[in-house]
Design a protein around this motif. Structure first.
Motif, PDB file in Angstrom:
ATOM      1  N   GLN A   4       0.846  -1.180   0.000  1.00  0.00           N
ATOM      2  CA  GLN A   4       0.000   0.000   0.000  1.00  0.00           C
ATOM      3  C   GLN A   4       0.885   1.234   0.000  1.00  0.00           C
ATOM      4  OE1 GLN A   4      -3.422  -0.361  -0.122  1.00  0.00           O
ATOM      5  NE2 GLN A   4      -3.500   1.836  -0.558  1.00  0.00           N
ATOM      6  N   VAL A   5       1.015   1.865  -1.177  1.00  0.00           N
ATOM      7  CA  VAL A   5       1.893   3.021  -1.324  1.00  0.00           C
ATOM      8  C   VAL A   5       1.238   4.285  -0.778  1.00  0.00           C
ATOM      9  CG1 VAL A   5       3.093   4.492  -2.997  1.00  0.00           C
ATOM     10  CG2 VAL A   5       3.023   2.005  -3.332  1.00  0.00           C
ATOM     11  N   LEU A   6      -0.045   4.441  -1.048  1.00  0.00           N
ATOM     12  CA  LEU A   6      -0.783   5.608  -0.587  1.00  0.00           C
ATOM     13  C   LEU A   6      -1.679   5.246   0.581  1.00  0.00           C
ATOM     14  CD1 LEU A   6      -1.913   7.106  -4.020  1.00  0.00           C
ATOM     15  CD2 LEU A   6       0.112   7.705  -2.685  1.00  0.00           C
ATOM     16  N   GLU A   7      -2.080   6.240   1.327  1.00  0.00           N
ATOM     17  CA  GLU A   7      -3.014   6.040   2.432  1.00  0.00           C
ATOM     18  C   GLU A   7      -4.299   5.426   1.899  1.00  0.00           C
ATOM     19  OE1 GLU A   7      -4.048   6.593   6.585  1.00  0.00           O
ATOM     20  OE2 GLU A   7      -2.181   6.531   5.435  1.00  0.00           O
ATOM     21  N   PRO A   8      -4.805   4.354   2.532  1.00  0.00           N
ATOM     22  CA  PRO A   8      -6.069   3.759   2.070  1.00  0.00           C
ATOM     23  C   PRO A   8      -7.171   4.813   1.999  1.00  0.00           C
ATOM     24  CG  PRO A   8      -5.034   2.364   3.723  1.00  0.00           C
ATOM     25  CD  PRO A   8      -4.237   3.641   3.682  1.00  0.00           C
ATOM     26  N   GLY A   9      -7.896   4.825   0.924  1.00  0.00           N
ATOM     27  CA  GLY A   9      -8.962   5.799   0.731  1.00  0.00           C
ATOM     28  C   GLY A   9      -8.536   7.028  -0.039  1.00  0.00           C
ATOM     29  N   ALA A  10      -7.228   7.204  -0.236  1.00  0.00           N
ATOM     30  CA  ALA A  10      -6.761   8.409  -0.922  1.00  0.00           C
ATOM     31  C   ALA A  10      -7.247   8.448  -2.367  1.00  0.00           C
ATOM     32  CB  ALA A  10      -5.235   8.485  -0.865  1.00  0.00           C
ATOM     33  N   ILE A  11      -7.167   7.312  -3.072  1.00  0.00           N
ATOM     34  CA  ILE A  11      -7.573   7.295  -4.481  1.00  0.00           C
ATOM     35  C   ILE A  11      -9.086   7.470  -4.602  1.00  0.00           C
ATOM     36  CG2 ILE A  11      -7.735   5.857  -6.543  1.00  0.00           C
ATOM     37  CD1 ILE A  11      -4.989   7.062  -6.078  1.00  0.00           C
ATOM     38  N   ASP A  12      -9.847   6.816  -3.728  1.00  0.00           N
ATOM     39  CA  ASP A  12     -11.306   6.977  -3.778  1.00  0.00           C
ATOM     40  C   ASP A  12     -11.686   8.439  -3.553  1.00  0.00           C
ATOM     41  OD1 ASP A  12     -11.729   4.319  -4.284  1.00  0.00           O
ATOM     42  OD2 ASP A  12     -12.144   3.790  -2.193  1.00  0.00           O
ATOM     43  N   ALA A  13     -11.028   9.070  -2.586  1.00  0.00           N
ATOM     44  CA  ALA A  13     -11.327  10.485  -2.312  1.00  0.00           C
ATOM     45  C   ALA A  13     -10.918  11.357  -3.489  1.00  0.00           C
ATOM     46  CB  ALA A  13     -10.608  10.931  -1.044  1.00  0.00           C
ATOM     47  N   MET A  14      -9.795  11.034  -4.102  1.00  0.00           N
ATOM     48  CA  MET A  14      -9.319  11.833  -5.233  1.00  0.00           C
ATOM     49  C   MET A  14     -10.278  11.740  -6.409  1.00  0.00           C
ATOM     50  SD  MET A  14      -5.613  11.484  -7.106  1.00  0.00           S
ATOM     51  CE  MET A  14      -5.213  12.466  -8.554  1.00  0.00           C
ATOM     52  N   HIS A  15     -10.891  10.558  -6.613  1.00  0.00           N
ATOM     53  CA  HIS A  15     -11.769  10.355  -7.766  1.00  0.00           C
ATOM     54  C   HIS A  15     -13.181  10.881  -7.551  1.00  0.00           C
ATOM     55  CE1 HIS A  15      -9.157   6.870  -9.545  1.00  0.00           C
ATOM     56  NE2 HIS A  15      -8.517   8.027  -9.476  1.00  0.00           N
ATOM     57  N   GLU A  16     -13.501  11.295  -6.330  1.00  0.00           N
ATOM     58  CA  GLU A  16     -14.805  11.893  -6.095  1.00  0.00           C
ATOM     59  C   GLU A  16     -14.921  13.224  -6.852  1.00  0.00           C
ATOM     60  OE1 GLU A  16     -15.104  12.483  -1.936  1.00  0.00           O
ATOM     61  OE2 GLU A  16     -15.413  10.358  -1.463  1.00  0.00           O
ATOM     62  N   ARG A  17     -16.148  13.665  -7.021  1.00  0.00           N
ATOM     63  CA  ARG A  17     -16.358  15.007  -7.583  1.00  0.00           C
ATOM     64  C   ARG A  17     -16.137  16.026  -6.478  1.00  0.00           C
ATOM     65  NH1 ARG A  17     -21.784  16.644 -10.780  1.00  0.00           N
ATOM     66  NH2 ARG A  17     -20.720  15.386 -12.365  1.00  0.00           N
ATOM     67  N   TRP A  18     -15.253  16.988  -6.773  1.00  0.00           N
ATOM     68  CA  TRP A  18     -14.942  18.027  -5.804  1.00  0.00           C
ATOM     69  C   TRP A  18     -15.539  19.375  -6.180  1.00  0.00           C
ATOM     70  CZ3 TRP A  18     -11.383  18.088  -1.443  1.00  0.00           C
ATOM     71  CH2 TRP A  18     -10.985  16.806  -1.059  1.00  0.00           C
TER      72      TRP A  18
END
Length: 651
Positions: free
Chosen positions: A297-311
Motif C-alpha cells: 500500500q503506497v498511498l493512504e487507504p482511501g486516498a484514491i477513492d477520495a481523489m476520484h470523487e467530484r470536488w
C-alpha cells in the motif's frame, strides 16, 4: 484516517495554444513498430487496437514517436514505445528508458501526492493556503483561497505566461521566488467560477513543498515518485544527466530540443515532469488499484477513492472536477482525464475506474494533440459500450432566450500582464443564438452545434451526447459552462467586445494618417500653389506658429507611439518565450517610448481644447485637430487596455 467530505467540496463553484509540429519525413510503418516493456499481454483486441491506432496516428499527423502505457482489467501495466525518439539518430522509443515531457499531466501527479497527505490528516484542503505559504496571495480573510480551490482551478486567478517558459537554465529561479516576486492577480472570488490556472497549481505544489520543508522537486520525489517506484520520472530542472541523455527529442515551431534542453518552467508543479511509459504505467496502476503497487500500500487507504470523487462542478447536471482530474462522460460511463501540452510535446491521460481501464499517451511533437485524440477515442470505443444516441427536438424557444443569446469568451485570460492581447485572441469564443424552431445554436469557429433545453438554463445537444448550462450573476445570465471543462466562458459586453477595439483601432490609424500624411501633404500642396508669392515664410518662421507647432506635437506623438509598438512587436517575435514569461530589460526599456507618446497625447488633448479659444485657429483646423487628438486618445486607451502602455507588471 479519512475525513468526511466537506459541503464545500461538493458545492464549490456551482451555479487551454499548441504550436504545429515542424515539417519532417513521415513515419513509415516499420519506423512505428512498437517496443514493449513487459511480456504480460493485455486482451489481444485491446493491444491490437492500440497498435493500429498509434501507428496510424504517427503516420497521419507526421509525429516522430509515441510513449504509451495501458492498464486494463487488472492486468499488469503494458508500456510500449512507437516510432523514433530522434529523427536524426533514428533511435527507437524505449518505454523503459525514453522519457517524454508530459506537461500538465504533471498536475494529477501533484494532486495524488497532496491527497495522500490530506488523507493522513496532515493537510487541510479547506484551510486558507496563505497561512501555510510564505508568499503573497491576493485574497482576503472573508474570501480565502483554499487548496481545494487551487486544485479544481477555482482560485480566481488570472491566466498569464508569467514565470512559465524560461529558455536558459541560468535564468531559472526557485519556485518560491516566482510565487513571491511574480504573483498573479486574483480577478474573481475564489471557489465559484472555474478558470484553468497554472499559477494556482504552482501554489498547490508549494503547499506540498512547505509541508515537507523541502524544494518542490524533492518533496514530490520523496512523497510519491520514489515510493511508487517511478525512478525514471522527475520534476527536476534541468533533468538529471541520465534522464536528459535518454530523453526524447521534442519537435515544435520554436525549435528542436535534444537531451532535455527544452524551455524550462518557472511554475514547476504546473507541468515540468518528464516520465517514461513504464513509470506512467505504474501511475495508472496506482490510480486503479486503490494506491497499491506490487502488493504494497503506497498511498493512504482511501486516498484514491477520495481523489476520484467530484470536488467541484459548475452545475449538477454537468461533469465537473475530481481532485486533479477532469470528469467527462462517455455515454453513461464516467471517465477522468487530463492532458498536457508543451512547446514540443503533447500528452493525454484517461482513467475509467468503473471498467478498471487507464491509458497514457505522449507524443514528441505538438501535432500529437490530434494524434492523441485519435488514439484515446479508438481505445475508449474498444473498451466501453457505445454511447446511446438520441434525437431531441425543441419545443419552442426558452423563456429566457433573449437573455441567453450573445457572445461568450473563455475566462482563462490574462488581465494585468502584457500577454493580455495574445490570451484574448487565443481564448475560446462561442456565439450563441436561437433558430426559429427554438433550438439553441452555438458557433465556435467553423463548428456549429444545436442544443435543446432540458431544464431552465440547461441544454443538451440534439444527439444527446453532451450538455451545456448557463450561469447567473446578479440575476443576469453571465456564464456559459461546458461539461468536462474546468473553465467557464463569460458574456462579452461593452468595451470588452473585440469589434469595439477594431473600430477604435481603425479610428487611430485614420487619425495617424491625417497627422502624418494629410497635414504634410496639405502643406506641400499649399507651397506648390503659392504662385510665386515671395512672402511665403521659411521653415523657421513656420514652426513658430501655434498651429504648426501643435501639429508637430500631434504628429510626433503618433510617431513615437507607432515606433514603440513596432519595436515591442519585433522584440516579441525575436524572443517570444522570454518576453512572455520573464521580459528582459531591453523589452521593458521600449515602454519609455509609449510613455512619451502618452505624455504627448495628453499635451495634444490640452492644445485641442485651447484651439477652440484661440483666434489663430480657423474652424476647419480646430475640427481636424480635435479628431487627431481623439484618435491619439483612442490609441493610448487601446494600449492601456492591452497592458502595452506601461512596462510589464505596472498597472
Amino acid at each position: 484516517m479519512r475525513r468526511s467530505p466537506s459541503r464545500r467540496r461538493f458545492l464549490a463553484g456551482t451555479g487551454a495554444a499548441c504550436t504545429a509540429a515542424l515539417a519532417g519525413p513521415p513515419v513509415s510503418p516499420s519506423d512505428a513498430s512498437p517496443s514493449t516493456a513487459t511480456n504480460e499481454q493485455l486482451g489481444s483486441d485491446v493491444e491490437r487496437r492500440l497498435d493500429e491506432a498509434v501507428e496510424a496516428s504517427l503516420a497521419e499527423h507526421d509525429v516522430p514517436g509515441a510513449s504509451v502505457a495501458v492498464v486494463s482489467d487488472g492486468s499488469p501495466p503494458l508500456a510500449k514505445g512507437y516510432g523514433v525518439a530522434d529523427r536524426e539518430t533514428e533511435a527507437p522509443v524505449d518505454p523503459e528508458e525514453t522519457a517524454f515531457r508530459i506537461g500538465s499531466v504533471s498536475k494529477p501527479v501533484v494532486a495524488t501526492a497532496l491527497m495522500d497527505r490530506i488523507e493522513r490528516d496532515e493537510i487541510d484542503p479547506d484551510a486558507d493556503v496563505s497561512r501555510r505559504l510564505d508568499v503573497p496571495i491576493d485574497a482576503s480573510e472573508d474570501e480565502p483561497v483554499t487548496l481545494t480551490d487551487l486544485v479544481t482551478h477555482r482560485g480566481g486567478f488570472e491566466s498569464t505566461n508569467r514565470g512559465m517558459w524560461i529558455p536558459d537554465e541560468d535564468d531559472l529561479r526557485p519556485l518560491e521566488s516566482y510565487l513571491r516576486n511574480d504573483p498573479q492577480k486574483r480577478v474573481r472570488a475564489p471557489g465559484r467560477i472555474g478558470s484553468y490556472a497554472n499559477f494556482g497549481y504552482a501554489l498547490a505544489g508549494q503547499v506540498l513543498a512547505a509541508h515537507a520543508d523541502e524544494p518542490f522537486h524533492r518533496a514530490i520525489d520523496e512523497s510519491l515518485l520514489r515510493p511508487a517506484g517511478m525512478a525514471d520520472s522527475s520534476f527536476r530542472q534541468p533533468l538529471p544527466d541520465s534522464m536528459a541523455e535518454a530523453h526524447a527529442t521534442g519537435y515544435g515551431s520554436t525549435g528542436t530540443y535534444r537531451d532535455g534542453e527544452f524551455p524550462l518552467l518557472g511554475l514547476r508543479p504546473a507541468g515540468s515532469m518528464s516520465a517514461t511509459a513504464s513509470d506512467m504505467g505504474r501511475f495508472l496502476e496506482l490510480q486503479l488499484n486503490g494506491g497499491e503497487l506490487d502488493g504494497e500500500q503506497v498511498l493512504e487507504p482511501g486516498a484514491i477513492d477520495a481523489m476520484h470523487e467530484r470536488w467541484a462542478t459548475h452545475h449538477d447536471r454537468l461533469p465537473g472536477m475530481a481532485f486533479g482530474l477532469i470528469e467527462k462522460s462517455h455515454g453513461d460511463v464516467r471517465t477522468l482525464w487530463h492532458n498536457g501540452a508543451t512547446l514540443s510535446f503533447y500528452s493525454h491521460l484517461v482513467l475509467v475506474p468503473e471498467y478498471d481501464f487507464g491509458l497514457f499517451v505522449s507524443f514528441n511533437a505538438p501535432a500529437g494533440s490530434a494524434a492523441a485524440t485519435d488514439v484515446v477515442d479508438e481505445l475508449l470505443d474498444e473498451v466501453l459500450p457505445a454511447p446511446e444516441t438520441a434525437s431531441l427536438t425543441p419545443d419552442g424557444p426558452p423563456a429566457r432566450a433573449d437573455e441567453i443569446a450573445g457572445t461568450y469568451r473563455s475566462v482563462q485570460r490574462s488581465h494585468t500582464w502584457h500577454d493580455r492581447a495574445t490570451s484574448a485572441l487565443n481564448a475560446a469564443t462561442i456565439d450563441v443564438r436561437f433558430d426559429e424552431d427554438g433550438a439553441l445554436v452555438t458557433e465556435q469557429g467553423a463548428a456549429t452545434e444545436r442544443w435543446v433545453e432540458i431544464e431552465p438554463l440547461v441544454f443538451e445537444r440534439t444527439d444527446g451526447s453532451r450538455r451545456i448550462a448557463f450561469g447567473e450573476e446578479g440575476g443576469e445570465v453571465r456564464y456559459l459552462f461546458h461539461g468536462g471543462s474546468p473553465t467557464a466562458l463569460a458574456r462579452v459586453d461593452g468595451l470588452d467586445r473585440l469589434s469595439v477595439h477594431g473600430v477604435l483601432a481603425v479610428g487611430t490609424v485614420l487619425g495617424a494618417m491625417l497627422a502624418l500624411v494629410g497635414w504634410p501633404a496639405a502643406a506641400l500642396y499649399r507651397w506648390l500653389r503659392r504662385d510665386g508669392d515671395s512672402g511665403f515664410p521659411g521653415w523657421r518662421t513656420a514652426v513658430t506658429g501655434d498651429v504648426v507647432r501643435a501639429k508637430l506635437l500631434a504628429a510626433g506623438s503618433f510617431s513615437v507611439l507607432f515606433a514603440s509598438v513596432v519595436s515591442i512587436v519585433v522584440h516579441f517575435l525575436a524572443t517570444p518565450l522570454m518576453v512572455l514569461s520573464d521580459p528582459p530589460a531591453t523589452f521593458q526599456l521600449l515602454f519609455v517610448g509609449t510613455g512619451l507618446g502618452a505624455a504627448g497625447t495628453i499635451a495634444t488633448t490640452g492644445v485641442a481644447g485651447y484651439s477652440w479659444t484661440s483666434e489663430r485657429w480657423d474652424p476647419f483646423e480646430r475640427i481636424q485637430y480635435a479628431l487627431v487628438a481623439g484618435s491619439l486618445l483612442a490609441g493610448c486607451w487601446l494600449l492601456w487596455y492591452w497592458n502595452l502602455l506601461l512596462p510589464p507588471g505596472v498597472t
